[in-house]
Motif scaffolding. Structure first.
Motif, mmCIF file in Angstrom:
data_model
loop_
_atom_site.group_PDB
_atom_site.id
_atom_site.type_symbol
_atom_site.label_atom_id
_atom_site.label_comp_id
_atom_site.label_asym_id
_atom_site.label_seq_id
_atom_site.Cartn_x
_atom_site.Cartn_y
_atom_site.Cartn_z
ATOM 1 N N ARG A 85 0.804 -1.236 0.000
ATOM 2 C CA ARG A 85 0.000 0.000 0.000
ATOM 3 C C ARG A 85 0.830 1.276 0.000
ATOM 4 N N HIS A 103 -1.355 2.060 12.360
ATOM 5 C CA HIS A 103 -2.276 0.965 12.037
ATOM 6 C C HIS A 103 -1.866 -0.294 12.815
ATOM 7 N N LYS A 261 -14.933 -0.096 -4.775
ATOM 8 C CA LYS A 261 -14.239 0.344 -3.555
ATOM 9 C C LYS A 261 -15.257 0.383 -2.410
ATOM 10 N N ARG A 265 -17.285 1.252 8.263
ATOM 11 C CA ARG A 265 -17.116 1.777 9.618
ATOM 12 C C ARG A 265 -17.959 0.941 10.570
ATOM 13 N N HIS A 283 -8.188 -0.236 10.301
ATOM 14 C CA HIS A 283 -8.291 -0.237 11.760
ATOM 15 C C HIS A 283 -9.468 -1.117 12.200
ATOM 16 N N ALA A 286 -12.538 1.005 11.448
ATOM 17 C CA ALA A 286 -12.560 1.804 10.206
ATOM 18 C C ALA A 286 -11.669 1.121 9.189
ATOM 19 N N SER A 287 -12.283 0.557 8.169
ATOM 20 C CA SER A 287 -11.515 -0.223 7.196
ATOM 21 C C SER A 287 -11.970 0.069 5.781
ATOM 22 N N ALA A 289 -12.001 -1.905 1.648
ATOM 23 C CA ALA A 289 -11.813 -3.147 0.892
ATOM 24 C C ALA A 289 -12.043 -2.867 -0.590
ATOM 25 N N LYS A 290 -11.584 -3.803 -1.419
ATOM 26 C CA LYS A 290 -11.791 -3.665 -2.868
ATOM 27 C C LYS A 290 -12.259 -5.018 -3.404
HETATM 28 P P1 5GP Z 1 -11.136 4.669 4.189
HETATM 29 O O1 5GP Z 1 -12.462 4.035 4.288
HETATM 30 O O2 5GP Z 1 -11.141 6.036 4.805
HETATM 31 O O3 5GP Z 1 -10.566 4.645 2.803
HETATM 32 O O4 5GP Z 1 -10.117 3.803 5.048
HETATM 33 C C1 5GP Z 1 -10.278 3.546 6.407
HETATM 34 C C2 5GP Z 1 -9.034 2.875 6.934
HETATM 35 O O5 5GP Z 1 -8.828 1.641 6.267
HETATM 36 C C3 5GP Z 1 -7.740 3.662 6.713
HETATM 37 O O6 5GP Z 1 -6.918 3.456 7.837
HETATM 38 C C4 5GP Z 1 -7.116 3.057 5.500
HETATM 39 O O7 5GP Z 1 -5.730 3.155 5.510
HETATM 40 C C5 5GP Z 1 -7.590 1.608 5.583
HETATM 41 N N1 5GP Z 1 -7.836 1.073 4.243
HETATM 42 C C6 5GP Z 1 -8.680 1.549 3.309
HETATM 43 N N2 5GP Z 1 -8.660 0.809 2.189
HETATM 44 C C7 5GP Z 1 -7.767 -0.190 2.421
HETATM 45 C C8 5GP Z 1 -7.303 -1.282 1.630
HETATM 46 O O8 5GP Z 1 -7.693 -1.500 0.484
HETATM 47 N N3 5GP Z 1 -6.368 -2.073 2.221
HETATM 48 C C9 5GP Z 1 -5.906 -1.869 3.488
HETATM 49 N N4 5GP Z 1 -4.982 -2.702 3.978
HETATM 50 N N5 5GP Z 1 -6.337 -0.859 4.247
HETATM 51 C C10 5GP Z 1 -7.254 -0.021 3.724
#
Ligand code: 5GP
Ligand code: MN
Length: 316
Positions: A85, A103, A261, A265, A283, A286-287, A289-290
């Motif tokens: 990442r 993290h 994407k 939460r 976290h 708070a995460s 995914a794809k």
């Molecule tokens: P957000 O939803 O704001 O994009 O991400 C929330 C938290 O999840 C952030 O700490 C971010 O770094 C982590 N995060 C978001 N997308 C990914 C991903 O695809 N892979 C990983 N490992 N962490 C992610």
């Protein structure tokens, strides 16, 4: 540890500071803040803050372009737990690598790593470094770090805001006389199109049996509202504290990159281990995914619903 990192910074004349892909205010403010503090302390050094997508956080500063070969260069990676990442090509070309992150630990890939998952934000760690070393931050550096911290804690609302967080923020406000209401207008100003999308998200949120709220945002919806693919994710924190919802997510079609994407939460169930199964992580609450298809997104919804069910049972 901070003193050791400072010694290494002092040693290198060329330093690149990177952070995770999908830039957010904590990642960008920590890299720009650290860059500017190093330059303020050592004006002769070459320091580059690198990565894509910084334009939307231009109030935090400008990013740099680095086209060197990594020789005799230090790479500092901020706010990123795993190598894949890092938003910087060829991480291994650099002579020495340091990671500073908050993290949950994923993997060791740097020569020196400072990982504290009890810290609210990477900006909080960099603030701490400013106080524990001879790095000389300016008021602007502290303003940026403050904004990154505020963003990652959602204005001190998440439980990653500790007594240490309030302590160091109190010190920074006192020492640097920050005008916080002025700063907030940079962080929270948004276009009307996004507010309209927020209305759509509220109207169209579906809720599963055990409390997963989800909204699917298709390419057509993005076009109708004239917003970009990051907008659903930008708005996700605004859906906290809905009575019927424990875990909530925005599921956004990103046609250009041929992925879907997902921003997730939670206000209870742990979600990062589930996100990891869907090409993501983050976290505990708070995460991201794809996934490739809406069917996969539906599987993720089911897994999260299961986690909510278990969570609810554990409360009985
Ligand atoms: P957000 O939803 O704001 O994009 O991400 C929330 C938290 O999840 C952030 O700490 C971010 O770094 C982590 N995060 C978001 N997308 C990914 C991903 O695809 N892979 C990983 N490992 N962490 C992610
Ligand atoms: Mn962060």
């Amino acid at each position: 540890m901070y003193k050791k990192i400072f010694k290494i910074i002092k040693k290198y004349d060329s330093i690149v500071i990177a952070r995770h892909i999908g830039v957010d205010p904590d990642a960008m403010a920590s890299q720009v803040g650290l860059r500017d503090a190093i330059l303020n302390t050592f004006p002769k050094k070459q320091v580059y803050a690198v990565g894509n997508g910084g334009g939307k956080f231009s109030y935090l500063g400008k990013l740099d372009h680095y086209d060197g070969d990594g020789k005799k260069t230090l790479l500092i990676i901020l706010d990123t737990p795993d190598k894949k990442r890092v938003d910087c090509s060829d991480v291994d070309q650099f002579e020495y690598k340091i990671k500073i992150d908050h993290h949950p630990f994923v993997e060791k890939f740097c020569d020196m790593e400072l990982v504290n998952d009890k810290s609210s934000s990477t900006c909080e760690l960099i603030m701490q470094m400013m106080y524990q070393t001879r790095l000389k931050p300016t008021k602007e550096v502290m303003e940026k770090l403050y904004l990154g911290l505020v963003s990652d804690t959602n204005r001190f609302m998440f439980n990653n805001s500790t007594s240490f967080t309030f302590g160091i923020v109190s010190q920074v406000l006192k020492d640097y006389q920050l005008d916080i209401s002025n700063l907030y207008s940079d962080l929270y100003l948004r276009p009307l199109s996004e507010v309209r999308l927020q209305g759509y998200m509220g109207q169209n949120m579906k809720v599963t049996e055990n409390g997963v709220g989800y909204i699917k945002i298709t390419e057509d919806v993005l076009n109708d509202f004239q917003v970009d693919v990051a907008s659903g994710g930008n708005l996700i924190n605004n859906f906290n504290y809905i009575e019927e919802v424990l875990v909530w997510m925005a599921i956004t079609e990103d046609i250009k990159n041929e992925i879907i994407k997902i921003n997730i939460r939670s206000r209870g169930p742990i979600i990062n281990t589930i996100a990891e199964k869907y090409n993501g992580g983050g976290h505990k609450l708070a995460s991201g995914a794809k996934v490739m298809t809406m069917d996969e997104a539906d599987c993720l919804i089911r897994d999260l619903d299961d986690a909510c069910k278990k969570y609810l049972e554990s409360l009985k």
